[in-house]
Design a protein around this motif. Structure first.
Motif, PDB file in Angstrom:
ATOM      1  N   VAL A 190       0.871  -1.169   0.000  1.00  0.00           N
ATOM      2  CA  VAL A 190       0.000   0.000   0.000  1.00  0.00           C
ATOM      3  C   VAL A 190       0.910   1.222   0.000  1.00  0.00           C
ATOM      4  CG1 VAL A 190      -1.771   1.285   1.250  1.00  0.00           C
ATOM      5  CG2 VAL A 190      -1.844  -1.227   1.203  1.00  0.00           C
ATOM      6  N   SER A 191       0.885   1.959  -1.103  1.00  0.00           N
ATOM      7  CA  SER A 191       1.794   3.096  -1.259  1.00  0.00           C
ATOM      8  C   SER A 191       1.257   4.323  -0.545  1.00  0.00           C
ATOM      9  CB  SER A 191       2.025   3.382  -2.747  1.00  0.00           C
ATOM     10  OG  SER A 191       2.683   2.304  -3.348  1.00  0.00           O
ATOM     11  N   SER A 192       1.181   4.189   0.767  1.00  0.00           N
ATOM     12  CA  SER A 192       0.758   5.267   1.651  1.00  0.00           C
ATOM     13  C   SER A 192       1.740   5.245   2.813  1.00  0.00           C
ATOM     14  CB  SER A 192      -0.670   4.999   2.134  1.00  0.00           C
ATOM     15  OG  SER A 192      -1.114   6.003   3.008  1.00  0.00           O
ATOM     16  N   TYR A 193       2.135   6.416   3.301  1.00  0.00           N
ATOM     17  CA  TYR A 193       3.284   6.485   4.211  1.00  0.00           C
ATOM     18  C   TYR A 193       2.975   7.343   5.447  1.00  0.00           C
ATOM     19  CZ  TYR A 193       5.223   5.080  -0.277  1.00  0.00           C
ATOM     20  OH  TYR A 193       5.445   4.438  -1.464  1.00  0.00           O
ATOM     21  N   PRO A 194       2.590   6.720   6.570  1.00  0.00           N
ATOM     22  CA  PRO A 194       2.418   5.273   6.779  1.00  0.00           C
ATOM     23  C   PRO A 194       1.057   4.796   6.281  1.00  0.00           C
ATOM     24  CG  PRO A 194       1.972   6.425   8.821  1.00  0.00           C
ATOM     25  CD  PRO A 194       2.402   7.477   7.828  1.00  0.00           C
ATOM     26  N   ALA A 195       0.958   3.482   6.059  1.00  0.00           N
ATOM     27  CA  ALA A 195      -0.310   2.873   5.671  1.00  0.00           C
ATOM     28  C   ALA A 195      -1.078   2.472   6.926  1.00  0.00           C
ATOM     29  CB  ALA A 195      -0.052   1.647   4.798  1.00  0.00           C
ATOM     30  N   LYS A 196      -2.384   2.638   6.901  1.00  0.00           N
ATOM     31  CA  LYS A 196      -3.230   2.284   8.042  1.00  0.00           C
ATOM     32  C   LYS A 196      -3.688   0.828   7.920  1.00  0.00           C
ATOM     33  CE  LYS A 196      -4.970   7.025   8.405  1.00  0.00           C
ATOM     34  NZ  LYS A 196      -6.152   7.900   8.304  1.00  0.00           N
ATOM     35  N   GLU A 198      -6.530  -0.564   8.189  1.00  0.00           N
ATOM     36  CA  GLU A 198      -7.755  -0.734   7.402  1.00  0.00           C
ATOM     37  C   GLU A 198      -7.530  -0.551   5.910  1.00  0.00           C
ATOM     38  OE1 GLU A 198      -7.999   3.490   9.276  1.00  0.00           O
ATOM     39  OE2 GLU A 198      -7.228   1.494   9.806  1.00  0.00           O
ATOM     40  N   GLU A 199      -6.364  -0.070   5.518  1.00  0.00           N
ATOM     41  CA  GLU A 199      -6.025   0.077   4.094  1.00  0.00           C
ATOM     42  C   GLU A 199      -5.326  -1.159   3.538  1.00  0.00           C
ATOM     43  OE1 GLU A 199      -4.802   4.579   3.171  1.00  0.00           O
ATOM     44  OE2 GLU A 199      -3.548   3.724   4.740  1.00  0.00           O
ATOM     45  N   MET A 200      -4.900  -2.067   4.398  1.00  0.00           N
ATOM     46  CA  MET A 200      -3.945  -3.087   3.988  1.00  0.00           C
ATOM     47  C   MET A 200      -4.510  -4.184   3.081  1.00  0.00           C
ATOM     48  SD  MET A 200      -1.110  -1.976   5.083  1.00  0.00           S
ATOM     49  CE  MET A 200      -0.104  -3.376   4.621  1.00  0.00           C
ATOM     50  N   ILE A 225       4.365  -4.066  13.881  1.00  0.00           N
ATOM     51  CA  ILE A 225       4.726  -5.338  13.263  1.00  0.00           C
ATOM     52  C   ILE A 225       3.527  -6.226  12.937  1.00  0.00           C
ATOM     53  CG2 ILE A 225       6.934  -5.283  14.484  1.00  0.00           C
ATOM     54  CD1 ILE A 225       5.900  -7.539  16.285  1.00  0.00           C
ATOM     55  N   THR A 226       2.330  -5.833  13.366  1.00  0.00           N
ATOM     56  CA  THR A 226       1.159  -6.711  13.257  1.00  0.00           C
ATOM     57  C   THR A 226       0.881  -7.138  11.828  1.00  0.00           C
ATOM     58  OG1 THR A 226       0.163  -5.667  15.188  1.00  0.00           O
ATOM     59  CG2 THR A 226      -1.295  -6.941  13.771  1.00  0.00           C
ATOM     60  N   THR A 227       0.853  -6.187  10.892  1.00  0.00           N
ATOM     61  CA  THR A 227       0.468  -6.545   9.531  1.00  0.00           C
ATOM     62  C   THR A 227       1.471  -7.498   8.884  1.00  0.00           C
ATOM     63  OG1 THR A 227       1.459  -4.476   8.753  1.00  0.00           O
ATOM     64  CG2 THR A 227      -0.907  -4.486   9.081  1.00  0.00           C
TER      65      THR A 227
END
Length: 294
Positions: A190-196, A198-200, A225-227
Motif C-alpha cells: 500500500v503506497s501510503s506512508y504510513p499505511a493504516k 484498514e487500508e492493507m 509489526i502486526t500486519t
C-alpha cells in the motif's frame, strides 16, 4: 511449486512456498547521508536476524528533473511535503560510490544485499556489482523499458505492486519473463506512508498467488509489526520493512520505519508464527500425552 534459490554468505537459500519467510530490511534514505550510519543500519539488520538488506540506486538526476512545476511538488507525508522531487531525492539518495562497500560489508555480516534500480544506468551499475536479485518499486511497475532491462539480467525479481491494477501487474510480469527473468515474486504493498491497517487488504496476498502463480509477500509501510506477522500467516513468503537506528533522528522514511529492537521482535514474531502454523493434526502432541490419563 513457486520457489527460487539464491546464494547467501551462509549457503543456499530457497525463497518460496514451504520455506521460512525471507525477511528484508530496507535502508532507503535512513542513513541520513552518513556512510557510518549506513554501516550501523546493516549491523542492526544482522543483529535483528533478517535475511537481507536492501538499497535503492538512483540519483536526483537519474530519477527526475529539477522542476518546481505542480507535478514535481511533493504534497504527501509530513517529512516530504513542501519540497520538489528533485530536492527530496538529492537529500535521501544513497551515493553510488557507497554501494559496493555496503554490499561487501553486508555480506561479511551474513546478509544478502540487493537493490532497487530506477533507470537503466542503475541496472548497468548494479550488474557490475554482481547483484543476484533485483527489486522493482511500486512506482516503476509501469516502466516497461526499465522492466525489459531488468529482465535481460536473467536474475530473479521481487516486485512491489502498490497502486498497480491487475492488468498492469500482468503486463509487468509478462515483460520481465519475456525478457529473461527466471522468477518473479510479487509483494502486496500500500503506497501510503504510513499505511493504516484498514487500508492493507492483506487477503490480496493469497489472491495474487492464485491469480499469478508466483511467490507472494508484503512490502509493509504500516506502523508496528502486526500486519507483517499476519501476512505470513496468510501465506506471505517475503517480508520487506524499513529499518532505522532511531526515529527520533529523523529522515525521509524514519517515521514509518522500525528501530533495531522492534525489528528483532518482528523477526521473532514471524518465526514464532511460522512454527505455530504447523500442519493439520488431530493426534495429541508430545507434551499433551501425559495428560491423556486425566
Amino acid at each position: 511449486m513457486n520457489r527460487f534459490i539464491i546464494k547467501t554468505p551462509k549457503g543456499k537459500r530457497i525463497i518460496g512456498s514451504g520455506q521460512p519467510a525471507f525477511i528484508i530490511a530496507e535502508m532507503s534514505g535512513n542513513h541520513n547521508q552518513d556512510i557510518n550510519r549506513a554501516y550501523k543500519i546493516i549491523d542492526a539488520a544482522a543483529e535483528a536476524g533478517v535475511d537481507a538488506i536492501k538499497l535503492q540506486t538512483y540519483t536526483a538526476d537519474t530519477i527526475t528533473i529539477d522542476s518546481d512545476k505542480e507535478y514535481f511538488q511533493v504534497k504527501v507525508n509530513d517529512a516530504w511535503a513542501g519540497q520538489t522531487l528533485y530536492s527530496l531525492y538529492k537529500k535521501v539518495y544513497t551515493p553510488w560510490e557507497w554501494q559496493p562497500k555496503l554490499k561487501k560489508y553486508a555480506e561479511k555480516k551474513g546478509l544478502v544485499c540487493f537493490s532497487t534500480p530506477f533507470d537503466n544506468t542503475a541496472v548497468d551499475f548494479l550488474e557490475k556489482m554482481k547483484m543476484q536479485i533485483y527489486k522493482v518499486a511500486s512506482f516503476e511497475v509501469v516502466d516497461t523499458p526499465l522492466l525489459k532491462r531488468i529482465g535481460r539480467t536473467n536474475k530473479p525479481v521481487i516486485m512491489s505492486r502498490g497502486m498497480a491494477s491487475l492488468n498492469e501487474i500482468k503486463l509487468a510480469v509478462k515483460t520481465l519473463k519475456d525478457n529473461g527473468c527466471p522468477a518473479v515474486a510479487i509483494l502486496h504493498c500500500v503506497s501510503s506512508y504510513p499505511a493504516k491497517p484498514e487500508e492493507m487488504n492483506l487477503s490480496t496476498i493469497s489472491d495474487m498467488a492464485k491469480k499469478f502463480k508466483v511467490i507472494t509477500g508484503l512490502s509493509d509501510h504500516s506502523l508496528g509489526i502486526t500486519t507483517s506477522v499476519v501476512s505470513v500467516v496468510l501465506g506471505a513468503n517475503i517480508i520487506e520493512k524499513h529499518l532505522t537506528l532511531s526515529r527520533a533522528d529523523g529522515g525521509a522514511d524514519a517515521g514509518f520505519s522500525l528501530e533495531k529492537d522492534e525489528f528483532k521482535e518482528l523477526v521473532k514474531s514471524i518465526r514464532d508464527a511460522e512454527a505455530a502454523i504447523g500442519e493439520p493434526s488431530y493426534k495429541p502432541g508430545k507434551n499433551e500425552k501425559e495428560n491423556i490419563i486425566f
